[in-house]
Design an enzyme around this catalytic site. Structure first.
Site, PDB file in Angstrom:
ATOM      1  N   THR A   1       8.250  33.904 125.905  1.00  0.00           N
ATOM      2  CA  THR A   1       9.595  34.009 126.155  1.00  0.00           C
ATOM      3  C   THR A   1      10.237  34.816 125.004  1.00  0.00           C
ATOM      4  OG1 THR A   1       9.721  31.913 124.708  1.00  0.00           O
ATOM      5  CG2 THR A   1       9.794  31.800 127.264  1.00  0.00           C
TER       6      THR A   1
ATOM      7  N   ASP B   1      12.719  24.690 125.417  1.00  0.00           N
ATOM      8  CA  ASP B   1      12.080  23.476 126.149  1.00  0.00           C
ATOM      9  C   ASP B   1      12.506  23.560 127.517  1.00  0.00           C
ATOM     10  OD1 ASP B   1      11.124  22.508 123.706  1.00  0.00           O
ATOM     11  OD2 ASP B   1      12.892  21.797 123.002  1.00  0.00           O
TER      12      ASP B   1
END
Length: 295
Positions: free
Chosen positions: A217, A249
């Site tokens: 990411t 998350d």
């Protein structure tokens, strides 16, 4: 869609600040709020809201925060029968700027009392789930035992290596999907991730160590994925960012759901990108996810 999740549960104390405080400086906060957090809990709530049956293994303290955290998970549809109580509930002190940047001080509390023995008591949860999702806010030997059991049962294992430290090859070779951010990728491999080629090189190193797929990411730059068959870049969505806490998350929870329901890797990452983009437009790490994002 059954997901077993071993991880952390925290209470987040969030302070709005004009900028991240400097060393030796006292800074006035303009706004304060209390939210439910912990990487494990954040990912569990995301996955549950997206339709998964999430079975949580972890610990909270024998305190009011612990009761509140369990009630929150239960109210969000997470199965909490395997959450035990010991010590003090974990906490995170979070500074959030007007630009949406954040800095976090973490008190692990009961999260670091999650033991391999507790994992071994719940082996049946791993055997009946399709995916195991973990992070590194609990002891590493506990993570290793959970991965060992899930791998033995040939389950999909997703490890979000945050907060990161060096991981043994014996663990990496059992990971189906490893999901570091850009900084964590550099720390895991020792390769500076300042260029696209460096990111590719770092991913190749992890694949050589036995990881099945690496999904990196990259914040506003989107994400990059690589395995032995394919690789690609997925752009981020343009949104008005309010709070980046919990974005990673949300990405991991949504990725687990996509993979659990049998979507392709690229489709699962696209789905996770969409969910994470929504979360950064909300305050807190566990916002309610609208029905429009469920597909």
């Amino acid at each position: 869609m059954d997901i077993s999740l071993v991880g952390s549960i925290n209470i987040d104390l969030v302070y709005r600040v004009p900028y991240i405080v400097n060393n030796g400086e006292t800074l006035h906060s303009t706004f304060h709020s209390v939210h439910f957090g912990g990487k494990g809990a954040n990912q569990a709530v995301t996955a549950s809201q997206l339709g998964a049956n999430v079975h949580f293994i972890g610990k909270v303290g024998k305190d009011d925060f612990g009761e509140q955290a369990i009630d929150n998970l239960r109210n969000k549809g997470v199965y909490v029968d395997f959450v035990q109580k010991e010590g003090a509930t974990g906490q995170a002190i979070i500074q959030v700027t007007d630009a949406g940047d954040n800095a976090i001080v973490l008190f692990s509390g009961a999260n670091f009392l999650v033991t391999p023995k507790q994992i071994e008591q719940e082996t049946h949860i791993f055997s009946s789930s399709k995916v195991l999702l973990l992070q590194l806010e609990i002891p590493l030997d506990t993570v290793e035992r959970a991965v060992e059991i899930a791998s033995h049962h040939r389950k999909i294992v997703i490890l979000n290596p945050a907060p990161t430290h060096r991981l043994p090859d014996s663990l990496l070779e059992k990971i189906t999907f490893l999901t570091p951010n850009e900084t964590e990728l550099a720390q895991l491999t020792g390769i500076e991730t300042t260029t696209e080629e460096n990111i590719r090189s770092a991913c190749r190193l992890l694949l050589e160590k036995g990881v099945g797929t690496v999904v990196v990411t990259l914040g506003s730059k989107g994400s990059f994925y690589m395995n032995h068959e394919e690789s690609g870049w997925v752009p981020a969505l343009s949104v008005d960012t309010i709070d980046t806490t919990g974005a990673g998350d949300a990405f991991n929870g949504a990725l687990a759901v996509g993979l659990c329901r049998g979507d392709s890797l690229r489709s699962s990452i696209d789905f996770a990108t969409k969910v994470a983009a929504y979360v950064v437009t909300q305050m807190g790490a566990q916002p309610s996810i609208p029905d429009s994002l469920l597909k």
